[in-house]
Design an enzyme around this catalytic site. Sequence first.
Site, PDB file in Angstrom:
ATOM      1  N   GLN A  77       3.354   7.501  15.650  1.00 29.19           N
ATOM      2  CA  GLN A  77       2.417   7.077  14.668  1.00 29.19           C
ATOM      3  C   GLN A  77       1.030   6.532  15.967  1.00 29.19           C
ATOM      4  O   GLN A  77       0.052   6.111  15.173  1.00 29.19           O
ATOM      5  CB  GLN A  77       2.461   6.199  13.357  1.00 29.19           C
ATOM      6  CG  GLN A  77       3.707   5.352  13.626  1.00 29.19           C
ATOM      7  CD  GLN A  77       5.199   5.144  13.496  1.00 29.19           C
ATOM      8  OE1 GLN A  77       5.771   6.060  14.097  1.00 29.19           O
ATOM      9  NE2 GLN A  77       5.630   4.261  13.075  1.00 29.19           N
ATOM     10  N   LYS A 105       1.735  -0.588   9.812  1.00 28.53           N
ATOM     11  CA  LYS A 105       1.996   0.119   8.733  1.00 28.53           C
ATOM     12  C   LYS A 105       2.229   1.283   9.292  1.00 28.53           C
ATOM     13  O   LYS A 105       0.591   1.676   8.981  1.00 28.53           O
ATOM     14  CB  LYS A 105       2.512  -1.000   7.861  1.00 28.53           C
ATOM     15  CG  LYS A 105       2.497  -2.162   7.979  1.00 28.53           C
ATOM     16  CD  LYS A 105       4.147  -2.606   8.153  1.00 28.53           C
ATOM     17  CE  LYS A 105       4.736  -3.748   8.131  1.00 28.53           C
ATOM     18  NZ  LYS A 105       4.195  -4.366   9.746  1.00 28.53           N
ATOM     19  N   ASP A 106       3.304   2.041   8.422  1.00 28.01           N
ATOM     20  CA  ASP A 106       2.595   3.367   8.404  1.00 28.01           C
ATOM     21  C   ASP A 106       1.842   3.693   7.591  1.00 28.01           C
ATOM     22  O   ASP A 106       1.704   3.295   6.150  1.00 28.01           O
ATOM     23  CB  ASP A 106       4.020   4.363   8.340  1.00 28.01           C
ATOM     24  CG  ASP A 106       5.411   4.010   9.150  1.00 28.01           C
ATOM     25  OD1 ASP A 106       5.649   2.763   9.890  1.00 28.01           O
ATOM     26  OD2 ASP A 106       5.628   4.440   9.933  1.00 28.01           O
ATOM     27  N   LYS A 107       1.658   5.420   7.814  1.00 25.92           N
ATOM     28  CA  LYS A 107       0.241   5.821   6.649  1.00 25.92           C
ATOM     29  C   LYS A 107       1.354   6.629   5.446  1.00 25.92           C
ATOM     30  O   LYS A 107       1.355   5.726   4.315  1.00 25.92           O
ATOM     31  CB  LYS A 107      -0.423   6.437   7.183  1.00 25.92           C
ATOM     32  CG  LYS A 107      -1.434   7.334   5.734  1.00 25.92           C
ATOM     33  CD  LYS A 107      -2.347   8.607   6.713  1.00 25.92           C
ATOM     34  CE  LYS A 107      -2.864   9.167   5.011  1.00 25.92           C
ATOM     35  NZ  LYS A 107      -3.633  10.136   5.342  1.00 25.92           N
ATOM     36  N   LYS A 129       1.031  -1.123   0.175  1.00 27.64           N
ATOM     37  CA  LYS A 129      -0.320   0.225  -0.257  1.00 27.64           C
ATOM     38  C   LYS A 129       0.725   1.643   0.067  1.00 27.64           C
ATOM     39  O   LYS A 129       1.702   1.468   0.514  1.00 27.64           O
ATOM     40  CB  LYS A 129      -1.179   0.240   1.138  1.00 27.64           C
ATOM     41  CG  LYS A 129      -0.336  -0.126   2.231  1.00 27.64           C
ATOM     42  CD  LYS A 129      -1.462   0.298   3.842  1.00 27.64           C
ATOM     43  CE  LYS A 129      -0.493  -0.270   5.036  1.00 27.64           C
ATOM     44  NZ  LYS A 129       0.241   1.335   4.697  1.00 27.64           N
TER      45      LYS A 129
END
Length: 701
Positions: free
Chosen positions: A432, A338-340, A309
Amino acid sequence: MEEDTDYRIRFSSLCFFNDHVGFHGTIKSSPSDFIVIEIDEQGQLVNKTIDEPIFKISEIQLEPNNFPKKPKLDLQNLSLEDGRNQEVHTLIKYTDGDQNHQSGSEKEDTIVDGTSKCEEKADVLSSFLDEKTHELLNNFACDVREKWLSKTELIGLPPEFSIGRILDKNQRASLHSAIRQKFPFLVTVGKNSEIVVKPNLEYKELCHLVSEEEAFDFFKYLDAKKENSKFTFKPDTNKDHRKAVHHFVNKKFGNLVETKSFSKMNCSAGNPNVVVTVRFREKAHKRGKRPLSECQEGKVIYTAFTLRKENLEMFEAIGFLAIKLGVIPSDFSYAGLKDKKAITYQAMVVRKVTPERLKNIEKEIEKKRMNVFNIRSVDDSLRLGQLKGNHFDIVIRNLKKQINDSANLRERIMEAIENVKKKGFVNYYGPQRFGKGRKVHTDQIGLALLKNEMMKAIKLFLTPEDLDDPVNRAKKYFLQTEDAKGTLSLMPEFKVRERALLEALHRFGMTEEGCIQAWFSLPHSMRIFYVHAYTSKIWNEAVSYRLETYGARVVQGDLVCLDEDIDDENFPNSKIHLVTEEEGSANMYAIHQVVLPVLGYNIQYPKNKVGQWYHDILSRDGLQTCRFKVPTLKLNIPGCYRQILKHPCNLSYQLMEDHDIDVKTKGSHIDETALSLLISFDLDASCYATVCLKEIMKHDV
């Protein structure tokens, strides 16, 4: 967008472990500057293509005729005994004024087809129950109903009547249904092959809202579970009363049915009458038109895949995939968040979906900046923490020296990286984990959940930022009105979590119970995410206090891990050792062995100033008596131990001159060549690259 001041203060106030000067730089200038690749338990990067066949059609697809069929009870060949069912018809009395109203199912969808269904159920009772048991059951039913009609409360525990043990599974199922159809004001429960009959307290509760005739018919409708059928209550002009009926049905049976109001014109008065109609919810596999091969009886299908993504929040990605596949978000499992603002690769497993079906939506999800590959069948779902770690490829741009630093920039960068490579970094939970909201952080929601303040948690979740966009306008409207239905019309479709909560609040109401049901609209992993955010925040503050108080020395009362091979947070208590005075004086342990507890019900605290600090913080936050279990949300927080220091592995870096940076954007004169840093490293599970970079740079990232 301007940075959140509180967000920066939280992490600027945490101490560092190394004493180098550091440097300035910018990360995540674009998603491609921050690439995260999950490392599975075998140490393999999940973005590598798997050589094994993706799937075999022959193993997945089944012809409809190949499905095992449930044995059916031959009701037509059961012996019938006339006359034993006569008491049933005397249990319900209707007034003359109600005879023309058809409550219950619509004519075309009626549950009882003439008398055949009723007789069939009665015949089942007559066939499986001896005359004495049948008579006792009728007497029990009459006693229960007479007490309710006379407004006499059932004293003490509700009475119950045992039918006895029925060994045959099919016969038990038929008897359960027959009793509930004949006596909707009773419920049946199974206890080790025994059928026990009790008063249906929900039936009695509904009788306070509607006529007994309607309650009787409604529970028969509910038990019959006839596909595509509807049930309609009598016309009702009282909006508050209709709302109460909606909330009752959705609160008690919201997972099974849904309700809607429809206007019907009253010919005599010329005014519209409104009716509440109930219908069974469509099953997920029918909404998504899943093939028969995905509904194999007795076997749950699990499909594993790698998800790529880009610049997309993980929960938003899961919500989109769920819609496209006709499943719910909780059908997806994963090893870690997971990070954006990044390009991320991670392993996932979805249940009740075949590999073929997942492959069929590849083109659709590409529009959402997602890709799926390495699609294959597996035997089970993933669990959080089921990974070795993550690999990072990061570009840090706009490199500059710290203010008033006269040293060479290249030397400062090399010094900082080598220092952290050798000594490690403080293993803080990354920012985050807490969100970047200016007004509300995820840990505040988690604290409210731990304190069982469900309504407060909902309001915190839906607190708007000071931004004028559709999402924040919708949130602002909700806090002003508590109108879930109206807010839904304003909330954008892509806000999956917000809409799930609002839809539940619309069904169940903005009450304490309604808020509990709203939280259940989110998967367990999302619910516990907020609680973990709170426990993570406290851990960050604890480790900062520990290092400021005792530094790199291991002292009496510290907790250390005795197993050097454990590289995750699942340290058993047996591996945790309390440092004695003698051990502290003899420097028997190194700082990298020290662990601190993440709050929960199954941890021990240090026996020094840090332990007292934990107790003071719990008292400050009103959690002195907290058991770290939220039974109303099915959340259990056992806690764990986390190493206070970690080291990056396989670290490599390269300084790159980038003559184009700033020249194109500003056209200003450049006194020195702009530098970018390309850095790659591996981190253990639950470690954060942004935290490692912060220690290297000595600067907020």
